[in-house]
Design a protein around this motif. Structure first.
Motif, PDB file in Angstrom:
ATOM      1  N   ARG A  28      94.782 -42.287 -41.593  1.00 28.03           N
ATOM      2  CA  ARG A  28      95.445 -43.596 -41.655  1.00 28.03           C
ATOM      3  C   ARG A  28      94.797 -44.534 -42.690  1.00 28.03           C
ATOM      4  O   ARG A  28      95.443 -45.452 -43.206  1.00 28.03           O
ATOM      5  CB  ARG A  28      95.414 -44.272 -40.282  1.00 28.03           C
TER       6      ARG A  28
ATOM      7  N   TRP B 124      92.315 -39.642 -36.812  1.00 31.61           N
ATOM      8  CA  TRP B 124      92.674 -41.005 -37.204  1.00 31.61           C
ATOM      9  C   TRP B 124      92.322 -41.356 -38.657  1.00 31.61           C
ATOM     10  O   TRP B 124      92.866 -42.300 -39.222  1.00 31.61           O
ATOM     11  CB  TRP B 124      91.973 -42.027 -36.297  1.00 31.61           C
TER      12      TRP B 124
ATOM     13  N   ALA C  21     100.463 -46.397 -41.795  1.00 33.22           N
ATOM     14  CA  ALA C  21      99.081 -46.615 -41.372  1.00 33.22           C
ATOM     15  C   ALA C  21      98.966 -46.940 -39.890  1.00 33.22           C
ATOM     16  O   ALA C  21      97.968 -46.579 -39.250  1.00 33.22           O
ATOM     17  CB  ALA C  21      98.451 -47.734 -42.198  1.00 33.22           C
ATOM     18  N   VAL C  22      99.969 -47.584 -39.320  1.00 33.79           N
ATOM     19  CA  VAL C  22      99.843 -48.073 -37.942  1.00 33.79           C
ATOM     20  C   VAL C  22     100.725 -47.347 -36.932  1.00 33.79           C
ATOM     21  O   VAL C  22     100.559 -47.541 -35.723  1.00 33.79           O
ATOM     22  CB  VAL C  22     100.140 -49.590 -37.879  1.00 33.79           C
ATOM     23  N   VAL C  23     101.663 -46.509 -37.359  1.00 32.26           N
ATOM     24  CA  VAL C  23     102.581 -45.871 -36.405  1.00 32.26           C
ATOM     25  C   VAL C  23     101.829 -44.912 -35.476  1.00 32.26           C
ATOM     26  O   VAL C  23     100.993 -44.124 -35.922  1.00 32.26           O
ATOM     27  CB  VAL C  23     103.704 -45.114 -37.150  1.00 32.26           C
ATOM     28  N   PRO C  24     102.088 -44.983 -34.166  1.00 33.12           N
ATOM     29  CA  PRO C  24     101.476 -44.029 -33.229  1.00 33.12           C
ATOM     30  C   PRO C  24     101.988 -42.612 -33.485  1.00 33.12           C
ATOM     31  O   PRO C  24     103.028 -42.420 -34.119  1.00 33.12           O
ATOM     32  CB  PRO C  24     101.937 -44.538 -31.854  1.00 33.12           C
TER      33      PRO C  24
ATOM     34  N   GLY D  61      96.384 -47.622 -45.268  1.00 36.05           N
ATOM     35  CA  GLY D  61      96.003 -49.032 -45.142  1.00 36.05           C
ATOM     36  C   GLY D  61      95.482 -49.594 -46.455  1.00 36.05           C
ATOM     37  O   GLY D  61      95.817 -50.719 -46.842  1.00 36.05           O
TER      38      GLY D  61
ATOM     39  N   LEU E  12     102.075 -49.619 -44.966  1.00 34.15           N
ATOM     40  CA  LEU E  12     101.566 -50.250 -43.749  1.00 34.15           C
ATOM     41  C   LEU E  12     102.181 -49.622 -42.503  1.00 34.15           C
ATOM     42  O   LEU E  12     101.499 -49.415 -41.490  1.00 34.15           O
ATOM     43  CB  LEU E  12     101.841 -51.749 -43.789  1.00 34.15           C
TER      44      LEU E  12
END
Length: 435
Positions: free
Chosen positions: A195, A192, A107-110, A199, A104
């Motif tokens: 990612r 993107w 999946a979300v880290v900039p 997820g 997770l």
């Protein structure tokens, strides 16, 4: 049902199969999450590091891949001790929860453009968490599957650890193929789309956590015996089996280097060295993994008939003789099917190790330190040798001596071959029934 002797608990064939399937499905998701990183490295490496040189980007992401491996001994130690003290089922449930957290985070880290150096630092932290998870998963799942199996079919049932391990990697590649060829453009994948699989992995891991809560314990130790309880899962107790510990490290060295070379690194090797497109390299990797996954139970079944040692020696001899020729041929071929055939030959040879390595290690230790004994020294070996495969390969390539890597793999296999020849056949000297 309680069993004060510590031996595997008796149960019906149906119950045993359900337990093995349950344990194996969790193993599949764990390894899917772990391999997604490697499968999508070509797409997300630019998001975490400055865009100047593809090989340098791959070298940096391979270094973080290795950092995850360096955490595996800690995971093997902590989770192995936990599995020996609290039970295999509890440890398996905890390990898959840790994996979901790591996936997770990725999946979300900039990316680097948004938060600078914090991006690769968060990536490192996520891989550390995943390394702890996988480090604990191997010992607990190898122990669980070996204990749940019957003596007559222990090699066969235990081979499903690598079936699900390879299946996890195959699903990761399958997700990549679908994203490449059906759902996203190459630009979207780089921006993107990479990612998405992380997820998916996080969601699957959370789902499997609930699945594993329903597993049956493979061994019940006597909780009323305080002296035995105090020694379960401790380093002191493990050090009473020094030969077994060194055997795990020695037999793992050549096998893990060979497996990570031909099953993990090959996708990037075909792109970065042979000149294949990313799509073609992914297709070849997927096809070889699908084929070799299906033969793991056959090798496991063969080990139940003729013993574990002949298979290990076969891998050692053939791996030593063929690695350099196979890698050299792969570096020059431009034909997809030639590449498939060469990698397939290598992976069939490696199957002499992969199909039975879990049961061989489990058969070396008594129940009170089995998960720790399998997981901890294995994690040390796989971190030193398996986790650094890509880093060493890219390092040799940047120095202009890529062929040195072929000889490195060969030497590792040859050193393990010495152990395979001199060790006892664990099928005939098994400690699965020991306390």
């Amino acid at each position: 049902m309680q069993n004060p002797t510590g031996a595997p608990l008796p149960q019906t064939t149906t119950g045993r199969i359900k337990s093995i399937i349950g344990g194996s499905l969790g193993n599949l998701v764990e390894w899917y999450d772990w391999y997604v990183y490697s499968a999508f490295t070509l797409y997300f490496s630019g998001a975490f590091f400055p865009k100047d040189n593809q090989t340098v980007q791959l070298l940096n992401t391979a270094g973080i891949f290795a950092i995850g491996f360096l955490m595996r001994p800690i995971g093997g130690w902590v989770m192995g001790a936990f599995a020996d003290k609290k039970g295999r089922k509890t440890a398996l449930t905890l390990s898959v929860l840790l994996m979901s957290v790591g996936s997770l985070m990725i999946a979300v880290v900039p990316g680097y453009k948004q938060i600078g150096v914090a991006a690769p630092l968060i990536l490192v932290l996520a891989r550390i968490i995943q390394g702890l998870s996988v480090g604990g998963e191997y010992g607990a799942s190898a122990t669980y599957l070996s204990e749940m199996a019957t003596k007559k079919h222990r090699g066969f049932y235990s081979s499903f650890q690598y079936v699900t391990l390879i299946m996890g990697q195959l699903i990761a590649l399958g997700v990549l193929v679908l994203l490449q060829r059906v759902f996203l453009t190459d630009q979207q994948l780089h921006q993107w789309g990479w990612r998405i699989p992380f997820g998916i992995g996080a969601i699957l891991a959370i789902s499997v956590r609930y699945l594993r809560r329903g597993l049956r314990e493979s061994v019940e130790l006597d909780k009323n015996d305080e002296s035995k309880a105090a020694s379960r899962g401790t380093i002191k107790a493990l050090m009473q089996h020094p030969k077994a510990v060194l055997t795990v490290i020695g037999l793992t060295m050549g096998g893990t280097v060979a497996f990570y070379t031909f099953a993990i690194y090959m996708q990037k090797f075909l792109v970065n060295t042979s000149g294949f497109s990313k799509n073609s390299a992914t297709l070849v990797s997927s096809l070889t993994l699908a084929a070799v996954m299906l033969i793991q139970p056959l090798f496991g079944l063969l080990s139940d008939k003729i013993g574990r040692k002949p298979l290990l020696i076969g891998f050692g001899v053939l791996g030593t003789l063929t690695t350099v020729p196979i890698m050299t041929a792969l570096s020059t071929t431009k034909d997809v099917w030639v590449a498939f055939a060469l990698i397939m030959c290598a992976l069939v040879i490696v199957s002499g190790y992969t199909s039975i390595n879990a049961v061989v290690k489990a058969e070396l230790f008594p129940a009170n330190v089995r998960a720790l004994g399998v997981g901890f020294p294995y994690a040390i070996a796989v971190s030193i040798f398996g986790g650094t495969v890509e880093y060493i390969a890219f390092g040799f390539k940047t120095e202009g001596h890529q062929e040195w890597f072929y000889w490195y793999v060969t030497i590792c296999i040859a050193l393990s071959l010495v152990l395979y020849i001199t060790m006892n056949d664990t099928q005939k000297h098994s400690k699965i029934e020991d306390l």
